[in-house]
Scaffold this active site. Structure first.
Site, short mmCIF file in Angstrom:
data_model
loop_
_atom_site.label_atom_id
_atom_site.label_comp_id
_atom_site.label_asym_id
_atom_site.label_seq_id
_atom_site.Cartn_x
_atom_site.Cartn_y
_atom_site.Cartn_z
N CYS A 141 -61.47 74.05 22.00
CA CYS A 141 -61.57 75.07 20.95
C CYS A 141 -60.16 75.55 20.63
O CYS A 141 -59.31 75.66 21.51
CB CYS A 141 -62.44 76.23 21.44
SG CYS A 141 -62.65 77.54 20.21
N LYS B 261 -58.41 84.53 25.21
CA LYS B 261 -56.97 84.26 25.19
C LYS B 261 -56.37 84.79 23.89
O LYS B 261 -55.31 85.42 23.87
CB LYS B 261 -56.70 82.76 25.27
CG LYS B 261 -57.08 82.09 26.58
CD LYS B 261 -56.78 80.60 26.50
CE LYS B 261 -57.35 79.84 27.66
NZ LYS B 261 -57.06 78.39 27.60
N ALA C 169 -55.75 77.92 22.54
CA ALA C 169 -56.77 76.87 22.71
C ALA C 169 -57.32 76.91 24.12
O ALA C 169 -56.71 77.50 25.03
CB ALA C 169 -56.15 75.51 22.42
N ASP C 170 -58.46 76.29 24.29
CA ASP C 170 -59.02 76.10 25.62
C ASP C 170 -59.75 74.76 25.64
O ASP C 170 -60.26 74.31 24.60
CB ASP C 170 -60.01 77.22 25.99
CG ASP C 170 -60.45 77.09 27.45
OD1 ASP C 170 -59.63 77.38 28.33
OD2 ASP C 170 -61.60 76.65 27.70
N SER C 171 -59.71 74.12 26.79
CA SER C 171 -60.42 72.83 26.93
C SER C 171 -61.26 72.86 28.19
O SER C 171 -60.83 73.36 29.22
CB SER C 171 -59.42 71.68 27.04
OG SER C 171 -58.61 71.62 25.90
#
Ligand SMILES: Nc1nc2c(ncn2[C@H]2C[C@H](O)[C@@H](COP(=O)(O)OP(=O)(O)OP(=O)(O)O)O2)c(=O)[nH]1
Length: 182
Positions: A105, A50, A68-70
């Site tokens: 993250c 991303k 961010a990523d979850s």
């Protein structure tokens, strides 16, 4: 002012609720291109993908970029966003009365610095009430959320114990972000 490189309404709400000024420009990174099924590696690679897409598009000259990523992991399984309501039900049944972790993250880059963080919040849930779970699923609120869970919503009454920040579990560790924005 920062650029939130995300389509996530939850991430936008977290920034707004914490008085962090931002504009929102989401990307189109294809998380299905990621090969690993290790939850932490998947989360990092998704965030990196991303970031690279949006850094190439916007840079950080005019303002810092935040992406961010979850993901959720339960019984060692990687849980992303549910594909459909049946998938959401499967994810919720897995996590009912179980231990589950949300991994978020975050990559923040300005002209002066680059910051990468991986945070984890772990919950122990008591079993979800079946009728309540059915209502939650049919409401569709479970869609678009990692592991189909809403820790500040549906899951709240079932939290037996928690270790980590709620903001991490919602998709953006704002406590750490505020520290680097100081
Ligand atoms: N309201 C709420 N949202 C959550 C919770 N846990 C995860 N989420 C949301 C945050 C993210 O929007 C989504 C996780 O999916 P992703 O990290 O792939 O982000 P998303 O595709 O939504 O947007 P982005 O990739 O940043 O453009 O789930 C929660 O407990 N409550």
């Amino acid at each position: 002012m920062i650029r939130l490189g995300s389509n996530s309404p939850t991430r936008a709400k977290i920034l707004k609720d914490n008085g962090i000024e931002f504009i929102q420009n989401g990307g189109n990174f294809d998380e299905d291109s990621i090969k690993t099924t290790n939850p932490k590696s998947f989360c990092y690679e998704a965030t990196k993908g991303k970031f690279e897409e949006l850094y190439k598009k916007y840079g950080v000259e005019d303002m810092p970029l935040l992406v961010a990523d979850s993901v959720v992991t339960c019984n060692g399984e990687l849980l992303r966003k549910a594909k459909d309501l049946d998938d959401a039900r499967r994810m919720l049944e897995l996590q009912s009365g179980n231990k589950t972790s949300v991994i978020t993250c975050m990559i923040y880059k300005s002209k002066k610095m680059e910051y990468i963080d991986i945070s984890i919040t772990t919950y122990k849930f008591v079993p979800f009430d079946k009728t309540h779970m059915d209502e939650y699923i049919s409401s569709g609120e479970c869609m678009g959320k990692a592991g189909a869970i809403m820790v500040e919503g549906f899951c709240k009454p079932y939290i037996k114990s928690v270790k980590g920040y709620e903001s991490t579990a919602m998709g953006l560790c704002v406590e750490k972000l505020k520290m680097i924005l100081k």
